[in-house]
Design a protein around this motif. Structure first.
Motif, PDB file in Angstrom:
ATOM      1  N   ASN A  11      77.767 -39.255 -80.589  1.00 31.27           N
ATOM      2  CA  ASN A  11      77.230 -40.144 -81.618  1.00 31.27           C
ATOM      3  C   ASN A  11      76.220 -39.413 -82.506  1.00 31.27           C
ATOM      4  OD1 ASN A  11      77.362 -42.695 -82.770  1.00 31.27           O
ATOM      5  ND2 ASN A  11      75.603 -43.433 -81.635  1.00 31.27           N
ATOM      6  N   ARG A  12      75.355 -38.635 -81.898  1.00 32.61           N
ATOM      7  CA  ARG A  12      74.372 -37.853 -82.665  1.00 32.61           C
ATOM      8  C   ARG A  12      75.061 -36.868 -83.601  1.00 32.61           C
ATOM      9  NH1 ARG A  12      70.610 -36.352 -78.065  1.00 32.61           N
ATOM     10  NH2 ARG A  12      69.279 -38.166 -77.983  1.00 32.61           N
ATOM     11  N   LYS A  23      77.886 -29.036 -82.320  1.00 34.96           N
ATOM     12  CA  LYS A  23      76.942 -28.632 -83.368  1.00 34.96           C
ATOM     13  C   LYS A  23      77.527 -27.672 -84.391  1.00 34.96           C
ATOM     14  CE  LYS A  23      72.892 -29.469 -80.594  1.00 34.96           C
ATOM     15  NZ  LYS A  23      71.729 -28.917 -79.923  1.00 34.96           N
ATOM     16  N   CYS A  70      76.713 -45.679 -75.681  1.00 30.11           N
ATOM     17  CA  CYS A  70      76.082 -44.552 -76.375  1.00 30.11           C
ATOM     18  C   CYS A  70      74.684 -44.260 -75.825  1.00 30.11           C
ATOM     19  CB  CYS A  70      76.007 -44.823 -77.873  1.00 30.11           C
ATOM     20  SG  CYS A  70      77.601 -44.699 -78.693  1.00 30.11           S
ATOM     21  N   LYS A  85      76.856 -38.618 -86.540  1.00 34.62           N
ATOM     22  CA  LYS A  85      75.926 -39.043 -87.586  1.00 34.62           C
ATOM     23  C   LYS A  85      75.453 -37.856 -88.419  1.00 34.62           C
ATOM     24  CE  LYS A  85      74.225 -43.229 -85.384  1.00 34.62           C
ATOM     25  NZ  LYS A  85      73.061 -43.926 -84.838  1.00 34.62           N
ATOM     26  N   THR A  86      75.210 -36.730 -87.772  1.00 40.83           N
ATOM     27  CA  THR A  86      74.776 -35.524 -88.474  1.00 40.83           C
ATOM     28  C   THR A  86      75.861 -35.043 -89.433  1.00 40.83           C
ATOM     29  OG1 THR A  86      73.392 -34.855 -86.612  1.00 40.83           O
ATOM     30  CG2 THR A  86      74.028 -33.130 -88.164  1.00 40.83           C
ATOM     31  N   GLU A  89      78.023 -29.947 -75.981  1.00 47.84           N
ATOM     32  CA  GLU A  89      76.999 -30.140 -77.005  1.00 47.84           C
ATOM     33  C   GLU A  89      76.945 -28.965 -77.969  1.00 47.84           C
ATOM     34  OE1 GLU A  89      73.248 -31.335 -75.324  1.00 47.84           O
ATOM     35  OE2 GLU A  89      74.199 -32.931 -74.175  1.00 47.84           O
TER      36      GLU A  89
END
Length: 82
Positions: free
Chosen positions: A32-33, A81, A22, A36-37, A77
Motif C-alpha cells: 500500500n505504501r 521501492k 493493510c 501510493k508512492t 520491500e
C-alpha cells in the motif's frame, strides 16, 4: 449509512476489511505504501502511464509471492521501492 447514504453496507464493509488488512499485514502495508508512492509519481508526471501500469502488475506478483512465503519481507520491500 448515515454519513453517506449512497454507500451500501457492502461497500463500507469491504473498505473496512481492506483497511484492516493493510494495517495488520506487513506484506499489504508495504504494498500500500509503495503503491501510493508510485501513484504520486504518476500523478506528478514523473512516471508515464505505461511505467505505472507495468510497476503495478509487477508489484501484485511480488505481493502474491511474499504472501505465499516465496519472498522474504526485506527483499519484497526492496523490490517495491524500485
Amino acid at each position: 449509512m448515515e454519513d453517506n447514504p449512497e454507500k451500501t453496507c457492502r461497500d463500507v464493509g469491504a473498505r473496512k476489511k481492506y483497511n484492516d488488512k493493510c494495517k495488520t499485514d506487513p506484506v499489504w502495508l508495504a504494498y500500500n505504501r509503495a503503491y501510493k508512492t508510485h501513484y504520486a509519481r504518476y500523478m506528478k508526471k514523473k512516471m508515464t502511464t505505461a511505467e505505472f501500469e507495468q510497476w503495478s502488475r509487477q508489484a501484485v506478483e511480488w505481493r502474491t509471492q511474499a504472501e505465499e512465503g516465496k519472498l522474504e519481507q526485506v527483499e519484497y520491500e526492496r523490490m517495491l521501492k524500485k
